[in-house]
Design a protein around this motif. Structure first.
Motif, PDB file in Angstrom:
ATOM      1  N   SER A 182       0.810  -1.225   0.000  1.00 24.77           N
ATOM      2  CA  SER A 182       0.000   0.000   0.000  1.00 24.77           C
ATOM      3  C   SER A 182       0.841   1.272   0.000  1.00 24.77           C
ATOM      4  O   SER A 182       0.333   2.349  -0.324  1.00 24.77           O
ATOM      5  CB  SER A 182      -0.936   0.015   1.215  1.00 24.77           C
ATOM      6  OG  SER A 182      -0.193   0.012   2.417  1.00 24.77           O
ATOM      7  N   SER A 183       2.105   1.155   0.351  1.00 22.22           N
ATOM      8  CA  SER A 183       2.955   2.352   0.397  1.00 22.22           C
ATOM      9  C   SER A 183       3.735   2.573  -0.886  1.00 22.22           C
ATOM     10  O   SER A 183       4.590   3.464  -0.955  1.00 22.22           O
ATOM     11  CB  SER A 183       3.930   2.248   1.580  1.00 22.22           C
ATOM     12  OG  SER A 183       4.746   1.093   1.453  1.00 22.22           O
ATOM     13  N   GLY A 184       3.461   1.785  -1.920  1.00 25.28           N
ATOM     14  CA  GLY A 184       4.186   1.914  -3.177  1.00 25.28           C
ATOM     15  C   GLY A 184       3.800   3.159  -3.946  1.00 25.28           C
ATOM     16  O   GLY A 184       2.888   3.914  -3.554  1.00 25.28           O
ATOM     17  N   THR A 185       4.454   3.367  -5.065  1.00 28.77           N
ATOM     18  CA  THR A 185       4.181   4.549  -5.892  1.00 28.77           C
ATOM     19  C   THR A 185       3.046   4.317  -6.880  1.00 28.77           C
ATOM     20  O   THR A 185       2.498   5.272  -7.430  1.00 28.77           O
ATOM     21  CB  THR A 185       5.443   4.952  -6.668  1.00 28.77           C
ATOM     22  OG1 THR A 185       5.873   3.847  -7.477  1.00 28.77           O
ATOM     23  CG2 THR A 185       6.557   5.343  -5.702  1.00 28.77           C
ATOM     24  N   ASP A 186       2.710   3.053  -7.127  1.00 33.45           N
ATOM     25  CA  ASP A 186       1.613   2.727  -8.028  1.00 33.45           C
ATOM     26  C   ASP A 186       1.107   1.329  -7.708  1.00 33.45           C
ATOM     27  O   ASP A 186       1.752   0.560  -6.995  1.00 33.45           O
ATOM     28  CB  ASP A 186       2.051   2.807  -9.488  1.00 33.45           C
ATOM     29  CG  ASP A 186       0.868   3.022 -10.447  1.00 33.45           C
ATOM     30  OD1 ASP A 186      -0.284   2.964  -9.979  1.00 33.45           O
ATOM     31  OD2 ASP A 186       1.108   3.241 -11.645  1.00 33.45           O
ATOM     32  N   PHE A 187      -0.057   0.999  -8.264  1.00 34.18           N
ATOM     33  CA  PHE A 187      -0.668  -0.295  -8.003  1.00 34.18           C
ATOM     34  C   PHE A 187       0.154  -1.426  -8.602  1.00 34.18           C
ATOM     35  O   PHE A 187       0.728  -1.288  -9.695  1.00 34.18           O
ATOM     36  CB  PHE A 187      -2.079  -0.341  -8.588  1.00 34.18           C
ATOM     37  CG  PHE A 187      -3.143   0.155  -7.648  1.00 34.18           C
ATOM     38  CD1 PHE A 187      -3.982  -0.729  -7.003  1.00 34.18           C
ATOM     39  CD2 PHE A 187      -3.292   1.513  -7.410  1.00 34.18           C
ATOM     40  CE1 PHE A 187      -4.961  -0.272  -6.139  1.00 34.18           C
ATOM     41  CE2 PHE A 187      -4.264   1.979  -6.548  1.00 34.18           C
ATOM     42  CZ  PHE A 187      -5.105   1.078  -5.900  1.00 34.18           C
TER      43      PHE A 187
END
Length: 257
Positions: free
Chosen positions: A217-222
């Motif tokens: 959930s903390s990534g830059t994109d899905f």
């Protein structure tokens, strides 16, 4: 006058238009409220992206599409039983196959209409709420539309068959709600692939998005599936299989009647 137009005329004095309008307003308002609440909580990571509105839409469809079409199918199939319209049209030479396909076209159209209202409302709400653009949004938008259409066809065919096979309209509705609830839990049990065996589970098994977890959930994109269009193609094949099976069962019953 086409058979589809005649089918629509059967419902001119029924509650079907009000049911469609009520379902569309309720489900769209629920989805928009969910997106707005999430956006108001200062989301971080992928939850601040516009793709999150599509993710919410698909999750909502997994929960609501089955019951929605089940209720609509009970009304569309029930009008023939209530007013013996089906017997009248068969007496005029309309075959059971044509009757089923006409009802399927109407049910699919109504289910698609409600779904597209929800989808474009979700996209609009996400933009107005200040969610950010990302590559995953553009790459999955049309995938979501295609997967929705395929799922609507599969569920419509099965629910229409259930409404015809059981004398009590509530039986098909109960089966549709039960099937939907079971498939909704599959991702959380890490067995989403079982969704392929159920018409109510195609949005679960064919989703282009990985389930949101604390780790991603903390990534830059899905995180996306490797080939989303392949999943849509598989869903389409399964939907056709359910459609043929449903049509065969209904036609077989009507010919024996």
């Amino acid at each position: 006058m086409s058979t589809l137009a005649l089918e629509i005329r059967k419902h001119r004095n029924s509650k079907l238009p009000f049911l469609v309008l009520g379902l569309a307003l309720f489900e769209t308002a629920w989805l928009a409220a969910a997106i707005l609440v999430q956006a108001s909580r200062s989301p971080q990571g992928i939850q601040e992206l516009k793709t999150f509105s599509l993710y919410n839409y698909l999750n909502m469809q997994s929960l609501l599409l089955g019951p929605t079409i089940a209720f609509l199918a009970s009304r569309i199939a029930g009008v023939d039983q209530e007013e013996r319209m089906g017997q009248v049209f068969r007496a005029l030479g309309e075959s059971p196959r044509r009757q089923f396909l006409t009802k399927l076209a109407l049910l699919t159209g109504l289910g698609t209409l409600i779904s597209m209202i929800m989808l474009f409302s979700a996209a609009f709400t996400g933009s107005k709420a200040g969610l950010l653009d990302s590559p995953s949004y553009a790459s999955t938008f049309w995938v979501i539309i295609a997967l929705t259409l395929v799922s609507v066809i599969a569920i419509s065919a099965v629910q229409l068959a259930l409404s015809n096979l059981f004398e009590q309209p509530s039986a098909g509705v109960i089966i549709g709600i039960t099937g939907t609830l079971i498939t909704c839990f599959l991702p959380y049990l890490n067995i989403s692939m079982l969704g392929w065996i159920s018409p109510w589970g195609l949005t679960v098994a064919g989703t282009p998005y990985a389930l949101i977890t604390p780790e991603n959930s903390s990534g830059t994109d899905f995180t996306l599936m490797s080939n989303p269009w392949l999943l849509v193609a598989i869903a389409a094949i399964i939907a056709l299989a359910w459609t043929f099976a449903s049509a065969w069962l209904v036609i077989r019953k009507e010919e024996k009647a």
